[in-house]
Design a protein around this motif. Structure first.
Motif, PDB file in Angstrom:
ATOM      1  N   HIS A 160      56.143  64.006  44.084  1.00 38.20           N
ATOM      2  CA  HIS A 160      57.215  64.896  44.523  1.00 38.20           C
ATOM      3  C   HIS A 160      57.178  66.212  43.744  1.00 38.20           C
ATOM      4  CE1 HIS A 160      61.794  65.784  44.743  1.00 38.20           C
ATOM      5  NE2 HIS A 160      61.189  66.325  45.785  1.00 38.20           N
TER       6      HIS A 160
ATOM      7  N   PRO B 231      54.555  62.944  49.135  1.00 36.90           N
ATOM      8  CA  PRO B 231      55.441  62.446  48.074  1.00 36.90           C
ATOM      9  C   PRO B 231      55.622  60.935  48.130  1.00 36.90           C
ATOM     10  CG  PRO B 231      56.728  63.379  49.846  1.00 36.90           C
ATOM     11  CD  PRO B 231      55.294  63.620  50.197  1.00 36.90           C
ATOM     12  N   THR B 232      54.536  60.199  47.899  1.00 37.69           N
ATOM     13  CA  THR B 232      54.591  58.739  47.853  1.00 37.69           C
ATOM     14  C   THR B 232      54.059  58.279  46.524  1.00 37.69           C
ATOM     15  OG1 THR B 232      54.231  58.612  50.223  1.00 37.69           O
ATOM     16  CG2 THR B 232      53.844  56.605  48.953  1.00 37.69           C
ATOM     17  N   SER B 233      54.838  57.551  45.787  1.00 33.79           N
ATOM     18  CA  SER B 233      54.456  57.143  44.443  1.00 33.79           C
ATOM     19  C   SER B 233      53.532  55.960  44.458  1.00 33.79           C
ATOM     20  CB  SER B 233      55.699  56.784  43.627  1.00 33.79           C
ATOM     21  OG  SER B 233      56.231  55.563  44.095  1.00 33.79           O
TER      22      SER B 233
ATOM     23  N   SER C 147      54.359  68.378  45.064  1.00 35.49           N
ATOM     24  CA  SER C 147      54.686  69.036  46.333  1.00 35.49           C
ATOM     25  C   SER C 147      55.600  70.235  46.119  1.00 35.49           C
ATOM     26  CB  SER C 147      55.312  68.038  47.299  1.00 35.49           C
ATOM     27  OG  SER C 147      56.587  67.608  46.843  1.00 35.49           O
ATOM     28  N   LEU C 148      56.567  70.107  45.200  1.00 31.53           N
ATOM     29  CA  LEU C 148      57.488  71.214  44.937  1.00 31.53           C
ATOM     30  C   LEU C 148      56.777  72.381  44.259  1.00 31.53           C
ATOM     31  CD1 LEU C 148      60.625  69.238  43.657  1.00 31.53           C
ATOM     32  CD2 LEU C 148      60.289  70.273  45.915  1.00 31.53           C
TER      33      LEU C 148
ATOM     34  N   GLU D  30      66.047  70.901  41.939  1.00 33.47           N
ATOM     35  CA  GLU D  30      65.906  69.672  42.731  1.00 33.47           C
ATOM     36  C   GLU D  30      65.497  68.512  41.832  1.00 33.47           C
ATOM     37  OE1 GLU D  30      63.639  67.994  46.740  1.00 33.47           O
ATOM     38  OE2 GLU D  30      63.818  70.161  46.361  1.00 33.47           O
TER      39      GLU D  30
ATOM     40  N   GLU E 123      60.456  54.447  45.272  1.00 30.50           N
ATOM     41  CA  GLU E 123      59.415  55.412  44.915  1.00 30.50           C
ATOM     42  C   GLU E 123      59.641  56.063  43.565  1.00 30.50           C
ATOM     43  OE1 GLU E 123      59.017  58.246  48.012  1.00 30.50           O
ATOM     44  OE2 GLU E 123      58.272  56.805  49.482  1.00 30.50           O
TER      45      GLU E 123
ATOM     46  N   ILE F 249      63.780  65.302  40.454  1.00 34.04           N
ATOM     47  CA  ILE F 249      62.410  64.813  40.627  1.00 34.04           C
ATOM     48  C   ILE F 249      62.422  63.313  40.878  1.00 34.04           C
ATOM     49  CG2 ILE F 249      60.146  64.561  39.523  1.00 34.04           C
ATOM     50  CD1 ILE F 249      60.911  67.430  40.278  1.00 34.04           C
ATOM     51  N   ARG F 250      61.828  62.892  41.991  1.00 33.55           N
ATOM     52  CA  ARG F 250      61.752  61.469  42.322  1.00 33.55           C
ATOM     53  C   ARG F 250      60.535  60.794  41.699  1.00 33.55           C
ATOM     54  NH1 ARG F 250      62.654  63.688  47.448  1.00 33.55           N
ATOM     55  NH2 ARG F 250      60.553  63.071  48.083  1.00 33.55           N
ATOM     56  N   ASN F 251      59.419  61.502  41.703  1.00 30.17           N
ATOM     57  CA  ASN F 251      58.169  60.958  41.169  1.00 30.17           C
ATOM     58  C   ASN F 251      57.188  62.101  40.976  1.00 30.17           C
ATOM     59  OD1 ASN F 251      56.901  61.353  43.838  1.00 30.17           O
ATOM     60  ND2 ASN F 251      58.142  59.597  44.447  1.00 30.17           N
TER      61      ASN F 251
END
Length: 573
Positions: free
Chosen positions: A480, A542-544, A483-484, A473, A441, A475-477
């Motif tokens: 994400h 949180p899905t890329s 959402s944060l 935190e 992701e 960052i994944r994408n």
């Protein structure tokens, strides 16, 4: 019909002899001069057959059949591309013309760049005054191919599919047929195959087999068929080499790549991409390096320096292994394998002819022992996407700060075709473009720009910065990040970037300022539609989009350093 064709690999040391040229260079020069006699430089419809007959007679072959010529079509497309400076908008529409041709199944082949971000595509038949609306069925940016169809039954009357030929040999005669700029009627240009090797495809940045010919491929030729002396299709015109010291260098997508593209669609219902092993390796041409790895005398191979984290080979192959062969084919110290008589090709070609899930048998040298390992091929993915597959870019705006996903189209829009960096931050972004995905992701999120507002005073010079953390935190994408940020309604928002800078906003004031900035700048929404929260929810899941591509198996310009000679795709715009 099955489109599978095995790679052209010389396993036995015996290959068909290369074809002899049927036309001398002096004859071809005379013919080229003859075809330029028209006022617009093209073969006009009225005198087409007499001139073609003279040209092809000199080449030692019969005329292209009427059926073949009628199968070549003109493609009209209106493109509406997105703005990466303002990703909620599209740029002014532009129009282009290119070429295409009919294959079985009432399908039309053209180049992907010919129909990229096409809002409407139309097709005109040879000698016809009607344009038919076409539909895009499949889009393969890496191989620069697309499949179209026309739903109107009347369109298909008196149209016949082109027959597929074999990969041509060096010095084979070919004809490029299409609708280049300079005229309205069909044009035929004669040429000779001068080289067959891996080349970078300008559209999608993938390195695939390509045919180099000495016939000019001009704007508008894109997507047109390249025909051999048996009236069969051997490739698709797609790009040319532009340089002050070169002329008449055109590139053709080989029929093998087209067949793989079609077989991929047939297998999976849609285009999925081209496979790789998923390793980086170093040639072992140095005798000292081979001695260091204790290779046996006469043994050859390449040194594996990295295994991509998401590749099936991860855990099976290791950094430091010597890759010596694949499926019984010996690998040379320069990383090439036998191709045809007198020809070699890079190892990547072999994997590009496979499909995801196909398994290969590798021979490796590890710690003084030869081992055989079965490894699946896979679709290679970069963290920086080379293209967006005709999608709009994702974006998110909070407190006037506009975030998006790092991609080649983003870099092209901001830095120009040469990718000339303007700041240290740009240099950092460019250093990321060959990075493989570390997790399914993963996306690289960048602060595109700051739209000024009292809430973000002092940060107006921040732009094109790689965001790494939000409130501590990682960052994944982009989803994400959304959402944060949506969950942070009070206190501070702390954005951390890869060079150590931080950007701090008051959370409540930033959320309040978001709608004010959107209204001032005419932004319809604070985020792209793929990031809109579900009804009743507070933020996007949180899905890329990368993970979505994997799940749906959707279609997948790694950009090389700027070159003096630039390969350009050839739709007429």
């Amino acid at each position: 019909m099955s489109y599978v064709r095995r790679p052209h690999i010389d396993r036995s040391g015996k290959s068909p002899e290369l074809s002899s040229p049927s036309t001398s260079s002096s004859n071809k020069a005379a013919l080229a001069a003859e075809t330029r006699e028209g006022p617009d430089g093209m073969l006009e419809e009225g005198g087409e057959h007499a001139l073609l007959a003279r040209l092809l007679e000199t080449m030692g072959r019969e005329s292209l059949s009427e059926q073949t010529l009628d199968s070549v079509l003109r493609v009209y497309c209106t493109h509406v591309q997105p703005s990466f400076a303002a990703p909620w908008q599209r740029l002014q529409q532009i129009s282009s013309t290119s070429s295409g041709f009919v294959i079985e199944g009432r399908r039309i082949i053209t180049n992907a760049h010919s129909v990229e971000y096409g809002s409407i595509i139309q097709i005109r038949k040879r000698g016809c005054d009607i344009k038919w609306v076409a539909e895009l069925l499949a889009y393969g940016p890496e191989c620069d191919l697309a499949v179209l169809t026309v739903r109107d039954e009347a369109f298909w009357e008196d149209l016949y599919p082109l027959a597929f030929g074999e990969l041509p040999a060096l010095l084979d005669d070919v004809s490029v047929v299409g609708y280049p700029v300079g005229g309205e009627s069909l044009s035929v240009t004669a040429g000779v195959v001068s080289r067959i090797e891996l080349q970078e495809y300008a559209q999608g940045g993938e390195t695939l087999l390509a045919i180099q010919i000495d016939a000019a491929i001009n704007s508008g030729n894109s997507g047109g068929p390249v025909i051999n002396d048996q009236d069969k299709l051997v490739g698709v015109a797609f790009q040319s080499l532009s340089s002050h010291d070169t002329e008449n260098i055109g590139y053709v997508i080989p029929v093998d790549i087209l067949l793989h593209f079609l077989a991929d669609i047939e297998r999976h219902g849609q285009y999925t991409g081209f496979c790789r092993l998923g390793v980086k390796f170093q040639p072992m041409e140095s005798p000292a390096l081979r001695r260091h790895k204790a290779l046996s005398p006469g043994a050859s191979g390449v040194l594996i320096t990295r295994v991509d984290p998401l590749a099936p080979a991860h855990g099976l192959l290791r950094k430091g292994d010597v890759l010596m062969g694949v499926d019984g084919i010996s690998l040379a110290n320069d990383g090439t394998i036998p191709f045809r008589k007198g020809e070699r090709v890079e190892l990547h070609y072999y994997f590009s002819q496979l499909f995801q899930g196909d398994t290969v048998q590798l021979q490796i040298w590890r710690e003084g022992i030869t081992q055989d390992i079965a490894v699946p091929a896979y679709i290679y993915k970069l963290a920086v996407r080379p293209h967006l597959n005709n999608e709009m870019p994702s974006y998110f705006m909070v407190g006037g700060m506009v975030f998006t996903v790092l991609s080649h189209p983003f870099l092209l829009s901001n830095l120009g075709e040469t990718y000339a960096p303007e700041t240290d931050a740009d240099v950092r972004l460019l250093s990321l473009i060959q990075s493989p995905l570390q997790e399914p992701e993963q996306q690289l999120v960048v602060l595109s720009e700051v739209l000024e507002h009292s809430v973000n005073l002092g940060y107006e010079l921040f732009h094109r910065q790689h965001l790494t953390r939000f409130n501590g935190e990682e960052i994944r994408n982009l989803a994400h990040l959304v959402s944060l940020v949506d969950a942070c309604r009070e206190g501070e928002m702390v954005f951390e970037f890869d060079r150590g800078e931080i950007l701090v906003l008051d959370a409540g004031a930033a959320h309040k300022a978001t709608q004010e900035v959107a209204s001032t700048h005419g932004i319809p929404a604070s985020r792209s539609t793929n990031l809109v929260a579900p009804e009743g929810g507070t933020h996007a899941p949180p899905t890329s989009t990368v993970a979505a591509e994997d799940a749906k198996m959707k279609a997948k310009k790694s950009i090389a350093p700027p070159k003096e000679a630039v390969r350009t795709s050839t739709a007429s715009q």
